[in-house]
Write a protein that holds these residues in place. Structure first.
Motif, short mmCIF file in Angstrom:
data_model
loop_
_atom_site.label_atom_id
_atom_site.label_comp_id
_atom_site.label_asym_id
_atom_site.label_seq_id
_atom_site.Cartn_x
_atom_site.Cartn_y
_atom_site.Cartn_z
N ARG A 1 0.83 -1.21 0.00
CA ARG A 1 0.00 0.00 0.00
C ARG A 1 0.86 1.25 0.00
NH1 ARG A 1 -4.99 0.19 3.53
NH2 ARG A 1 -3.53 0.52 5.22
N GLU A 2 0.26 2.29 -0.50
CA GLU A 2 1.01 3.52 -0.75
C GLU A 2 1.69 4.10 0.50
OE1 GLU A 2 1.99 7.51 -1.60
OE2 GLU A 2 0.19 7.06 -0.41
N PRO A 3 1.02 4.16 1.68
CA PRO A 3 1.70 4.79 2.82
C PRO A 3 2.97 4.05 3.24
CG PRO A 3 -0.67 4.56 3.24
CD PRO A 3 -0.39 3.82 1.98
N MET A 4 2.92 2.71 3.26
CA MET A 4 4.13 1.97 3.66
C MET A 4 5.22 2.09 2.60
SD MET A 4 4.06 0.79 6.66
CE MET A 4 5.55 -0.17 6.59
N GLN A 5 4.80 2.09 1.33
CA GLN A 5 5.78 2.27 0.25
C GLN A 5 6.52 3.59 0.43
OE1 GLN A 5 5.92 0.58 -3.25
NE2 GLN A 5 5.31 -1.18 -2.06
N ARG A 6 5.72 4.62 0.71
CA ARG A 6 6.29 5.97 0.86
C ARG A 6 7.23 6.01 2.06
NH1 ARG A 6 1.45 9.07 1.38
NH2 ARG A 6 1.66 8.61 3.58
N ASN A 7 6.80 5.41 3.19
CA ASN A 7 7.62 5.47 4.40
C ASN A 7 8.91 4.67 4.27
OD1 ASN A 7 5.69 7.07 5.53
ND2 ASN A 7 4.76 5.45 6.76
N LEU A 8 8.83 3.50 3.64
CA LEU A 8 10.04 2.70 3.50
C LEU A 8 11.01 3.34 2.52
CD1 LEU A 8 8.62 -0.95 3.61
CD2 LEU A 8 9.72 0.34 5.44
N LEU A 9 10.47 3.99 1.51
CA LEU A 9 11.33 4.71 0.56
C LEU A 9 12.04 5.86 1.27
CD1 LEU A 9 12.00 4.99 -2.53
CD2 LEU A 9 10.24 6.74 -2.59
N LEU A 10 11.29 6.58 2.08
CA LEU A 10 11.89 7.70 2.82
C LEU A 10 13.00 7.19 3.74
CD1 LEU A 10 10.24 10.71 4.49
CD2 LEU A 10 11.55 9.17 5.94
N ARG A 11 12.72 6.09 4.42
CA ARG A 11 13.71 5.57 5.35
C ARG A 11 14.97 5.13 4.61
NH1 ARG A 11 12.92 2.01 10.55
NH2 ARG A 11 14.97 1.13 10.75
N SER A 12 14.79 4.49 3.47
CA SER A 12 15.93 4.04 2.69
C SER A 12 16.76 5.24 2.23
CB SER A 12 15.44 3.22 1.50
OG SER A 12 16.48 2.97 0.61
N ARG A 13 16.08 6.29 1.79
CA ARG A 13 16.78 7.50 1.36
C ARG A 13 17.54 8.12 2.52
NH1 ARG A 13 12.39 10.15 -1.59
NH2 ARG A 13 12.01 11.24 0.36
N MET A 14 16.91 8.09 3.70
CA MET A 14 17.54 8.67 4.88
C MET A 14 18.81 7.90 5.24
SD MET A 14 15.80 9.05 8.61
CE MET A 14 16.74 8.05 9.71
N VAL A 15 18.72 6.58 5.24
CA VAL A 15 19.89 5.77 5.62
C VAL A 15 21.00 5.93 4.57
CG1 VAL A 15 20.68 3.41 5.98
CG2 VAL A 15 18.54 4.16 7.00
N GLN A 16 20.60 6.04 3.31
CA GLN A 16 21.60 6.27 2.26
C GLN A 16 22.33 7.59 2.51
OE1 GLN A 16 19.97 6.48 -1.67
NE2 GLN A 16 21.94 6.97 -2.61
N ALA A 17 21.56 8.63 2.84
CA ALA A 17 22.17 9.94 3.10
C ALA A 17 23.10 9.85 4.31
CB ALA A 17 21.09 10.98 3.32
N ILE A 18 22.67 9.14 5.34
CA ILE A 18 23.51 8.98 6.54
C ILE A 18 24.85 8.36 6.14
CG2 ILE A 18 23.77 7.61 8.64
CD1 ILE A 18 20.76 8.01 9.13
N ARG A 19 24.79 7.30 5.34
CA ARG A 19 26.03 6.63 4.94
C ARG A 19 26.91 7.58 4.14
NH1 ARG A 19 23.17 1.33 4.77
NH2 ARG A 19 24.28 0.19 6.41
#
Ligand code: ASP
Length: 624
Positions: A147-165
């Protein structure tokens, strides 16, 4: 512009479902995905085909599609996985869908393969706003993730962790994994333990944090380390806690407090911008407040600084010329007489509050620990209202209004109690009213540092000084002389020890009223660390047993070092504007620590008992 990820093409797809545009009209494309919706008009069938990149409309037109394609299309149902080959065609004028990035085109199917059939899902995948019971979402998490909300949240989290790295690598950090089968690294919770098969009778502990290991990396000469670390704490779960969670854990050598805070702040800003570029950061450099100041002003060690409504000390309006309490109102005077506080918050525009609302606020204040909640309303025209007016002279009432800073139309809420209770109750009321009155801009990110925490707090039950944060934290240099007991023996601590006044080189980062994480400069001298541990009630033997590796390592040349850990789940939740960390975790557990999908925890296999030399002596009573 088309999706810049051509590498996503495979034998199953030439494009993703979010990729085709008007410029692609006339070319052939193959798409694969889930059937989002299907509209069947007999010889004309529309299928909205979905993958995580978007939705494309597929048209199966009986006029020109082969009969077996129409037949297959009439069999598909929502959530079937299909693959479609066809020609990209511009939609007829007037039938474009402006809501979809692919809305100018459609794929006219010439081939349609059903890759996988689907039962009717237990909830609508294609209606993101439809309410679904959370336990059903967790049991069928793989459907929820579609579903769209989880897709959006997991994408955001992945982007965040990528930026952290990326930011850490750009600043010379090494990413190092530390083991998760270790010996206890306590952070104030219970350990999860794992029995050893090879050494029956012995257990590993899962790390509550990589604290000792990262300090040992510093002794190992790794001067900048970070890790996206999984941590485990066996405690009773609350809204923003999970038994396993993820921390951004980092440690740096040859640093002081300002160096760590400086790096973390720059990193947090870059990560925020990379993850949610549209959300403004309220203030940079981040404000820094001391622990004492934040309790005084906000009644919280994780202040939400997006709005004012700060706590006001009313005492100056309540004492006489000699400084003695003289308000004439017993509740205020007696609180002040015993060294307590009379403080207030001003709720803007709430002077017209009803009796019921006041009762409800008082009930809350009581639940937060107050004995009561007094109020004064400053009505339009300047009239002062409230049951306590009858105890206060006109002058005192005026002094009190002036001191509080209230304007006409405002409501003053007053708590008189000991310092801790006053701060706690007003701090929590402030947050609640701030939310109720919409005072905090939900879009803004308000980071704030809190530092200068007390090093210890007295543990009455165990008669020792517990570290308020991290048992390894260093003391403020000017407070080092305070790390002593009145008895002269650090192993015999007492509540009136000077140690109780020592402040730690500890800093916490808060964001929008949540504690994002904390860290400290560490003690790197064995002698001082042992003294601090003694004050914390550790015997020499217990220290060797629990922290032996760190103590020994400190005899081989330890650099000054410090670090921090930030909760990734909390940070992602805040950036995704979620109030529950489960919304940004792929597979979270419930409040009772269960994974409803995998049905964990579960009873071990009988053979596992044997191999591990275990026997369960009974099932503890089920918690409700
Ligand atoms: N280990 C600490 C924690 O998990 C963080 C730190 O001091 O680096 O809270």
């Amino acid at each position: 512009m088309t999706d810049p990820s051509p590498s996503l093409a495979t034998p199953y797809r030439t494009h993703t479902c979010g990729q085709l545009r008007a410029a692609d009209a006339g070319s052939d494309a193959r798409l694969s995905g889930w059937v989002h919706r299907r509209r069947d008009y007999g010889s004309l069938i529309f299928i909205d085909l979905r993958d995580r990149h978007g939705i494309t409309q597929v048209v199966v037109d009986g006029e020109d599609a082969p009969p077996e394609v129409l037949e297959a299309a009439s069999r598909v149902r929502p959530e079937f996985v299909i693959s479609v080959l066809g020609e990209v065609a511009a939609r007829l004028a007037g039938t474009e869908n402006a809501k979809l990035p692919t809305g100018d085109i459609e794929l006219r199917a010439t081939e349609l393969t059903i890759l996988s059939e689907a039962k009717t899902p237990p909830f609508y995948i294609n209606e993101p706003d439809a309410p679904v019971d959370e336990s059903v979402r967790l049991k069928y998490r793989y459907l929820d993730i579609r579903r769209e909300p989880m897709q959006r949240n997991l994408l955001l989290r992945s982007r965040m962790v990528q930026a952290i790295r990326e930011v850490h690598h750009a600043h010379g950090f090494l990413e190092i994994e530390t083991p998760t089968l270790i010996k206890s690294t306590p952070e104030g919770a219970r350990d999860f333990i794992v029995p050893s098969r090879l050494q029956p009778g012995s257990v590993y502990a899962l790390p509550q944090s990589p604290q000792q290991l990262k300090q040992l990396l510093m002794v190992g000469g790794i001067d900048r380390y970070f890790q996206i670390a999984r941590c485990y704490r066996d405690e009773d779960l609350r809204g923003d806690r999970q038994p396993e969670f993820t921390q951004l854990d980092l440690e740096m050598s040859f640093v002081d407090e300002a160096s760590v805070m400086g790096f973390v702040e720059a990193m947090a800003i870059e990560v925020s911008w990379a993850t949610v570029p549209d959300r403004p950061i309220l203030q940079t450099p981040f404000p820094i407040v001391t622990f004492e100041e934040t309790l005084e002003r906000f009644g919280s060690d994780k202040p939400d600084v997006r709005f004012g409504m700060e706590l006001v000390d009313l005492a100056p309006a309540l004492v006489g010329a000699d400084g003695a309490p003289a308000s004439g109102f017993g509740v205020f005077d007696s609180a002040l007489a015993v060294g307590g506080r009379v403080k207030a918050i001003v709720a803007p525009g709430m002077a017209g509050v009803t009796r019921r609302e006041i009762d409800e606020l008082t009930g809350r204040a009581r639940r937060f620990g107050a004995k009561g909640l007094a109020h004064l309303a400053l009505a339009a025209g300047g009239e002062i209202k409230g049951p306590i007016t009858k105890f206060l002279s006109d002058d005192t009432q005026r002094a009190l209004i002036e001191r509080s800073g209230a304007a006409e139309g405002d409501l003053i809420l007053i708590v008189a109690d000991d310092a801790d209770t006053t701060a706690e109750v007003l701090g929590r009321l402030r947050v609640e009213l701030g939310a109720r009155l919409g005072l905090a801009d939900p879009n803004v990110l308000a980071y704030v540092w809190v530092h200068r925490f007390p090093m210890y707090q007295w543990d009455t039950d165990n008669k020792r000084w517990d570290a308020t944060h991290n048992p390894f934290s260093d003391v403020l240099p000017e407070d080092e002389a305070l790390l002593v007991t009145t008895s002269g023996d650090p192993a015999r601590p007492a509540p009136d020890d000077p140690a109780g006044r020592a402040r730690a080189l500890q800093y916490d980062l808060a964001l929008n009223g949540w504690e994002l994480g904390g860290g400290s400069i560490r003690i790197h001298r064995r002698e001082l660390l042992e003294r601090s541990f003694l004050l914390q009630g550790q015997t020499i033997e217990a220290m060797r047993e629990k922290f032996g590796a760190v103590l020994e390592a400190f005899e081989y040349g330890a650099p000054p070092h410090g670090g921090i850990a930030l909760g990734i789940d909390r940070w992602a939740a805040l950036l995704a504007d979620q109030t529950n960390i489960r919304e940004v975790m792929a597979f979270p557990k419930t409040q009772s620590g269960s994974d409803l999908m995998l049905e964990a925890p579960s009873a071990p296999e009988p053979s596992q008992y044997e191999e591990l030399g275990l026997r369960f002596v009974g099932v503890p009573e089920k918690r409700s």
